[in-house]
Design a protein around this motif. Structure first.
Motif, PDB file in Angstrom:
ATOM      1  N   THR A  36      76.006 111.971  13.022  1.00  0.00           N
ATOM      2  CA  THR A  36      76.466 111.945  11.641  1.00  0.00           C
ATOM      3  C   THR A  36      77.988 111.981  11.606  1.00  0.00           C
ATOM      4  O   THR A  36      78.636 112.404  12.574  1.00  0.00           O
ATOM      5  CB  THR A  36      75.923 113.146  10.858  1.00  0.00           C
ATOM      6  OG1 THR A  36      76.433 114.358  11.440  1.00  0.00           O
ATOM      7  CG2 THR A  36      74.401 113.175  10.884  1.00  0.00           C
ATOM      8  N   ALA A  37      78.553 111.557  10.492  1.00  0.00           N
ATOM      9  CA  ALA A  37      80.005 111.583  10.338  1.00  0.00           C
ATOM     10  C   ALA A  37      80.522 113.017  10.419  1.00  0.00           C
ATOM     11  O   ALA A  37      81.569 113.293  11.012  1.00  0.00           O
ATOM     12  CB  ALA A  37      80.390 110.951   9.004  1.00  0.00           C
ATOM     13  N   GLU A  38      79.771 113.949   9.826  1.00  0.00           N
ATOM     14  CA  GLU A  38      80.189 115.346   9.847  1.00  0.00           C
ATOM     15  C   GLU A  38      80.260 115.886  11.271  1.00  0.00           C
ATOM     16  O   GLU A  38      81.176 116.642  11.621  1.00  0.00           O
ATOM     17  CB  GLU A  38      79.223 116.211   9.016  1.00  0.00           C
ATOM     18  CG  GLU A  38      79.287 115.951   7.524  1.00  0.00           C
ATOM     19  CD  GLU A  38      78.408 114.780   7.103  1.00  0.00           C
ATOM     20  OE1 GLU A  38      77.901 114.058   7.994  1.00  0.00           O
ATOM     21  OE2 GLU A  38      78.239 114.582   5.884  1.00  0.00           O
ATOM     22  N   HIS A  39      79.277 115.490  12.095  1.00  0.00           N
ATOM     23  CA  HIS A  39      79.226 115.986  13.467  1.00  0.00           C
ATOM     24  C   HIS A  39      80.365 115.418  14.306  1.00  0.00           C
ATOM     25  O   HIS A  39      80.976 116.125  15.105  1.00  0.00           O
ATOM     26  CB  HIS A  39      77.887 115.631  14.095  1.00  0.00           C
ATOM     27  CG  HIS A  39      77.756 116.037  15.533  1.00  0.00           C
ATOM     28  ND1 HIS A  39      77.586 117.346  15.916  1.00  0.00           N
ATOM     29  CD2 HIS A  39      77.811 115.308  16.682  1.00  0.00           C
ATOM     30  CE1 HIS A  39      77.532 117.407  17.235  1.00  0.00           C
ATOM     31  NE2 HIS A  39      77.672 116.197  17.731  1.00  0.00           N
ATOM     32  N   GLU A  40      80.689 114.159  14.101  1.00  0.00           N
ATOM     33  CA  GLU A  40      81.664 113.498  14.964  1.00  0.00           C
ATOM     34  C   GLU A  40      83.114 113.678  14.514  1.00  0.00           C
ATOM     35  O   GLU A  40      84.031 113.671  15.337  1.00  0.00           O
ATOM     36  CB  GLU A  40      81.347 112.001  15.071  1.00  0.00           C
ATOM     37  CG  GLU A  40      80.058 111.708  15.826  1.00  0.00           C
ATOM     38  CD  GLU A  40      79.976 110.266  16.271  1.00  0.00           C
ATOM     39  OE1 GLU A  40      81.028 109.596  16.347  1.00  0.00           O
ATOM     40  OE2 GLU A  40      78.846 109.805  16.541  1.00  0.00           O
ATOM     41  N   PHE A  41      83.333 113.848  13.207  1.00  0.00           N
ATOM     42  CA  PHE A  41      84.711 113.856  12.712  1.00  0.00           C
ATOM     43  C   PHE A  41      85.164 115.212  12.170  1.00  0.00           C
ATOM     44  O   PHE A  41      86.324 115.355  11.809  1.00  0.00           O
ATOM     45  CB  PHE A  41      84.880 112.778  11.637  1.00  0.00           C
ATOM     46  CG  PHE A  41      84.865 111.386  12.198  1.00  0.00           C
ATOM     47  CD1 PHE A  41      86.040 110.771  12.603  1.00  0.00           C
ATOM     48  CD2 PHE A  41      83.666 110.702  12.358  1.00  0.00           C
ATOM     49  CE1 PHE A  41      86.030 109.486  13.126  1.00  0.00           C
ATOM     50  CE2 PHE A  41      83.647 109.424  12.891  1.00  0.00           C
ATOM     51  CZ  PHE A  41      84.828 108.812  13.279  1.00  0.00           C
ATOM     52  N   LYS A 176      82.230 103.117  11.519  1.00  0.00           N
ATOM     53  CA  LYS A 176      81.024 103.609  12.187  1.00  0.00           C
ATOM     54  C   LYS A 176      79.980 104.107  11.191  1.00  0.00           C
ATOM     55  O   LYS A 176      78.777 104.003  11.416  1.00  0.00           O
ATOM     56  CB  LYS A 176      81.403 104.736  13.154  1.00  0.00           C
ATOM     57  CG  LYS A 176      80.313 105.086  14.143  1.00  0.00           C
ATOM     58  CD  LYS A 176      80.860 106.010  15.218  1.00  0.00           C
ATOM     59  CE  LYS A 176      79.798 106.287  16.274  1.00  0.00           C
ATOM     60  NZ  LYS A 176      80.329 107.159  17.364  1.00  0.00           N
ATOM     61  N   PHE A 177      80.475 104.685  10.078  1.00  0.00           N
ATOM     62  CA  PHE A 177      79.560 105.230   9.061  1.00  0.00           C
ATOM     63  C   PHE A 177      79.981 104.690   7.685  1.00  0.00           C
ATOM     64  O   PHE A 177      80.656 105.394   6.914  1.00  0.00           O
ATOM     65  CB  PHE A 177      79.589 106.759   9.058  1.00  0.00           C
ATOM     66  CG  PHE A 177      79.230 107.399  10.364  1.00  0.00           C
ATOM     67  CD1 PHE A 177      77.913 107.575  10.734  1.00  0.00           C
ATOM     68  CD2 PHE A 177      80.230 107.824  11.236  1.00  0.00           C
ATOM     69  CE1 PHE A 177      77.581 108.163  11.945  1.00  0.00           C
ATOM     70  CE2 PHE A 177      79.920 108.417  12.443  1.00  0.00           C
ATOM     71  CZ  PHE A 177      78.584 108.580  12.808  1.00  0.00           C
ATOM     72  N   PRO A 178      79.630 103.466   7.366  1.00  0.00           N
ATOM     73  CA  PRO A 178      80.054 102.856   6.096  1.00  0.00           C
ATOM     74  C   PRO A 178      79.615 103.649   4.869  1.00  0.00           C
ATOM     75  O   PRO A 178      80.284 103.628   3.838  1.00  0.00           O
ATOM     76  CB  PRO A 178      79.390 101.472   6.125  1.00  0.00           C
ATOM     77  CG  PRO A 178      79.105 101.211   7.579  1.00  0.00           C
ATOM     78  CD  PRO A 178      78.813 102.547   8.178  1.00  0.00           C
ATOM     79  N   PHE A 192      86.955 120.653   6.603  1.00  0.00           N
ATOM     80  CA  PHE A 192      85.883 121.129   5.736  1.00  0.00           C
ATOM     81  C   PHE A 192      84.556 120.688   6.328  1.00  0.00           C
ATOM     82  O   PHE A 192      84.460 119.617   6.927  1.00  0.00           O
ATOM     83  CB  PHE A 192      86.058 120.561   4.322  1.00  0.00           C
ATOM     84  CG  PHE A 192      85.215 121.238   3.288  1.00  0.00           C
ATOM     85  CD1 PHE A 192      85.405 122.574   2.988  1.00  0.00           C
ATOM     86  CD2 PHE A 192      84.231 120.533   2.611  1.00  0.00           C
ATOM     87  CE1 PHE A 192      84.626 123.203   2.031  1.00  0.00           C
ATOM     88  CE2 PHE A 192      83.452 121.150   1.649  1.00  0.00           C
ATOM     89  CZ  PHE A 192      83.647 122.491   1.357  1.00  0.00           C
ATOM     90  N   ALA A 193      83.524 121.507   6.142  1.00  0.00           N
ATOM     91  CA  ALA A 193      82.253 121.282   6.838  1.00  0.00           C
ATOM     92  C   ALA A 193      81.679 119.886   6.615  1.00  0.00           C
ATOM     93  O   ALA A 193      81.241 119.237   7.567  1.00  0.00           O
ATOM     94  CB  ALA A 193      81.243 122.344   6.414  1.00  0.00           C
TER      95      ALA A 193
END
Length: 273
Positions: A36-41, A176-178, A192-193
């Motif tokens: 997920t975008a949250e996990h990677e960024f 990567k995550f449009p 931020f989370a």
């Protein structure tokens, strides 16, 4: 019959629990969750140092006053500080007269209610009052900041990183995550989370606050100062706790040595028996 079926029921639930656990573990290993975008960024807080860090750290009162000024002039419009009383500011080095003036001049008054007439009104704050609650009419619900550095891992560094972390979404993320594009009305912040929050950048540029001690009010400086203040607001007795801790450790060390010497003395004549 109850004695017969009781253990069987317990055994059934134990087996079901073990099966569920094993099935979940197997699924997690064989079918890992999609990235997920949250996990990677999402980024961990920056390495920010504060005077109160470590076993020997102490609050820098000058920095705490600067941080309070940032809170007062920038943060207090939206965020409450309901667990702190005006008189607590004396610990920052403010005099009694200064505390009274700060309380009286505070923008939000104390609500009052007359049970005889049913009338509601407001009065000026006094030193014994806690900072009044801020009622925010915009989007979202801004958190109270009294304990924010305790409620977040590595709280002081987290707050400082968040305040200075606003930026445009990286092109790599959007490629990567449009579907992870920051929605309208939200702001991208990798500290931020979930990467997006409704609070716009509160610290907008150098000189936003004019420090009375002449310190240059850069964004980084203001972020660190208000973070230091919020560390204090979450644990104002931190200095005394550390002093007490060292005194207790010293006492325990001396008591241990005395106990060992007493033991040697008491059993000295018993070794040969």
């Amino acid at each position: 019959m109850v004695r017969l079926f009781g253990p069987l029921v317990g055994l059934f639930f134990a087996v079901a629990l073990l099966w569920s656990f094993g099935n979940g573990a197997y699924s997690a290993i064989s079918e890992p969750a999609a990235p997920t975008a949250e996990h990677e960024f999402h980024l961990h807080p920056k390495d920010v140092k504060f005077a109160s860090d470590g076993a020997f750290g102490k609050f820098d009162k000058q920095q705490l006053q600067r941080g309070f000024q940032v809170y007062k002039e920038v943060c207090a419009t939206c965020h409450s500080l309901k667990h702190v009383a005006f008189r607590d500011l004396a610990a920052l080095g403010y005099s009694e007269a200064e505390v009274k003036a700060i309380a009286k001049e505070w923008g939000t008054k104390q609500p009052t209610f007359d049970p005889k007439t049913g009338e509601r009104a407001e009065r000026d704050n006094i030193p014994s009052d806690y900072f009044p609650t801020v009622y925010y009419a915009g989007q979202g619900s801004p958190p109270d900041l009294s304990l924010i550095t305790k409620a977040r891992h590595n709280g002081g560094a987290y707050v400082a990183s968040l305040l200075t972390g606003y930026q445009e979404q990286p092109a790599e993320l959007l490629k990567k995550f449009p579907d992870a594009k920051t929605p309208d009305g939200l702001y991208y912040n990798p500290y931020f989370a979930n990467l997006n929050l409704s609070m716009p950048a509160p610290l907008t540029g150098e000189g936003q606050v004019t420090y009375s001690d002449g310190t240059k009010a850069t964004v980084d400086q203001m972020a660190q100062d208000v973070s230091a203040f919020l560390i204090w607001s979450a644990e104002p007795k931190l200095d005394k706790r550390k002093q007490t801790g060292w005194a207790v450790l010293g006492f325990l060390l001396v008591a241990t040595v005395l106990a060992y010497l007493a033991k040697k003395n008491v059993w000295a004549d018993k070794k040969g028996e």
